[in-house]
Design an enzyme around this catalytic site. Sequence first.
Site, PDB file in Angstrom:
ATOM      1  N   LYS A  71      31.157  -1.924 -41.514  1.00 36.03           N
ATOM      2  CA  LYS A  71      32.107  -1.672 -40.302  1.00 36.03           C
ATOM      3  C   LYS A  71      33.078  -2.709 -40.439  1.00 36.03           C
ATOM      4  O   LYS A  71      32.724  -4.043 -40.908  1.00 36.03           O
ATOM      5  CB  LYS A  71      31.461  -1.838 -39.060  1.00 36.03           C
ATOM      6  CG  LYS A  71      30.692  -0.403 -38.560  1.00 36.03           C
ATOM      7  CD  LYS A  71      30.107  -0.636 -37.427  1.00 36.03           C
ATOM      8  CE  LYS A  71      29.284   0.771 -36.745  1.00 36.03           C
ATOM      9  NZ  LYS A  71      30.125   1.681 -36.504  1.00 36.03           N
TER      10      LYS A  71
ATOM     11  N   ARG B  23      22.239  10.107 -37.418  1.00 34.26           N
ATOM     12  CA  ARG B  23      21.803  11.387 -37.176  1.00 34.26           C
ATOM     13  C   ARG B  23      20.838  11.513 -38.369  1.00 34.26           C
ATOM     14  O   ARG B  23      19.933  12.273 -38.619  1.00 34.26           O
ATOM     15  CB  ARG B  23      23.011  12.206 -37.696  1.00 34.26           C
ATOM     16  CG  ARG B  23      23.888  11.901 -38.733  1.00 34.26           C
ATOM     17  CD  ARG B  23      25.337  12.541 -39.155  1.00 34.26           C
ATOM     18  NE  ARG B  23      26.191  11.582 -38.125  1.00 34.26           N
ATOM     19  CZ  ARG B  23      27.709  12.042 -38.178  1.00 34.26           C
ATOM     20  NH1 ARG B  23      27.835  13.137 -38.790  1.00 34.26           N
ATOM     21  NH2 ARG B  23      28.395  11.471 -37.230  1.00 34.26           N
TER      22      ARG B  23
END
Length: 499
Positions: free
Chosen positions: A280, A354
């Site tokens: 990120k 996920r």
Amino acid sequence: MEYSIKSGSPQKQRSACLVAGVHESRKLTPAAQAVDAAADRLLSNLLRKGDMDGKIGQSLLLHNVPGIFADRLLLVGCGKQGDLDDRQYRKIIVNSVKQLKQTGATEAVSFLPTLEVRNRDYPWRIQSAVQFIDHELYQFKEFKSKNKEPKKSLRKITLMVPGRRELQQNEPALTRGIALAAGVKLTRDLANRPANTCTPTHLAEQAVELGKTYPSVEVTVLEEEEMKDLGMNSLLSVSQGSAQPAKLVVFRYQGAGDDSKPVVLVGKGITFDTGGISIKPASAMDEMKFDMCGAASVFGAVAAVAGMEMPINLVGLTPAVENMPSGTATKPGDIFTSMSGQTVEVLNTDAEGRLILCDALTYSEQFEPAAVIDIATLTGAVIIALGKHATGLLSNHDPLAAELLKAGETAGDRAWQLPLWEEYEKQLDSPFADMANIGGREAGTITAACFLSKFARKFHWAHLDIAGTAWVSGKNKCATGRPVPLLVQYLTRHCEKRN
Ligand code: BES
Ligand code: MN
Ligand code: ZN
């Protein structure tokens, strides 16, 4: 904080501060009228002089009011009479707490729960008052070196109801409010802790602590080796780059008979999300310590349910993992076989939530659940879609979605549904594996839920994307405890409907 309920007349309450409402325009509530009568029309005279109109947000603090036993009187603006909705009630309560904090009173007696709120009964007003007050008083000071509480701070609030009958009627609501507030506080405390304290191991330890606090909650922790044996390679693909071992916490609360199918809550517990090799950008990366808010909300919901002794069977699953880049980290393009047997091509290691949730969903099959609800700070896209006010809701079962939406309304913790149509599924196609872990720029929240839905084929399932609602940014950066109120309200209704 101590909360209690009581009945009695305003002028007779011995208290550091009495709290009563004034409607627009300059219209005294019955509680304020009683004080006014005892005080020889002092309040009517003040209002006539224009000291307060009654608009929401206004307040007026008076000392030495004659004819009453309380040291202070706090008048709080309540807006137009007969027109109060949930959110205005919340604003009024929160405003009263903000003012009380400034007075130096350590205790107060509030008549605000006697306000009429559209479609809301006394129990709702009492439970919600506790919820809103506790939320407003919350502070996180674990890491402040001057960790001293000021000597004079609010310690006790008494909520007033009209008579003995209401007293009895509202006892359970008070208990529920207190238990919910404790759950929300637990969630916020866990979430606010920095990631160097709040590691997967810390979460596992805190789960064991929760089990000691609430003996009705049984806690087990699965270690990496056990997860490996179960085939949870998708989950472990996220932890393999971290020095912190992954943990899978399993809470079991048995409040109903064995024949009653449990609700399973699954919470994303990424204790820090660097993005992994798909790292990120630096800006606001500190907020990725909040990437375990889903897990924290499962802790909070379990604590609240146990605190209420709710007649329900509940399972909580919180996969706890740190997502780091390193020489052992997953690389884009790596393929893993999930516990379900389905293979996943990891095209972006930042879509890690996920990957841990899918194995936890498969694991939940063994409980033969009535419903499975996962809670996750899953996508930045949900903030683009809904902003920071609504939790994103997606489900494979519309009645379940409807229950959750309703629960959010009731609890002042709203969600909004997004579609989970099969048209979106092809965005997850992979040339090499059964699916990719990302679906491109479009509808990021929906494709993330589509991914999860492939692991939720065997039960009724809903997904709550709380990336926008689990914490607030800025100078008052803080976890919100959402969606614990929604979840607890849903569970409350779930067992009311069954009994
Ligand atoms: N934890 C983040 C989601 C997130 C981002 C929550 C910002 C709150 C604020 C999640 O793991 C993530 O990184 N999601 C990616 C998915 C993308 C790579 C498909 C995102 O939303 O950018
Ligand atoms: Mn991520
Ligand atoms: Zn994440």
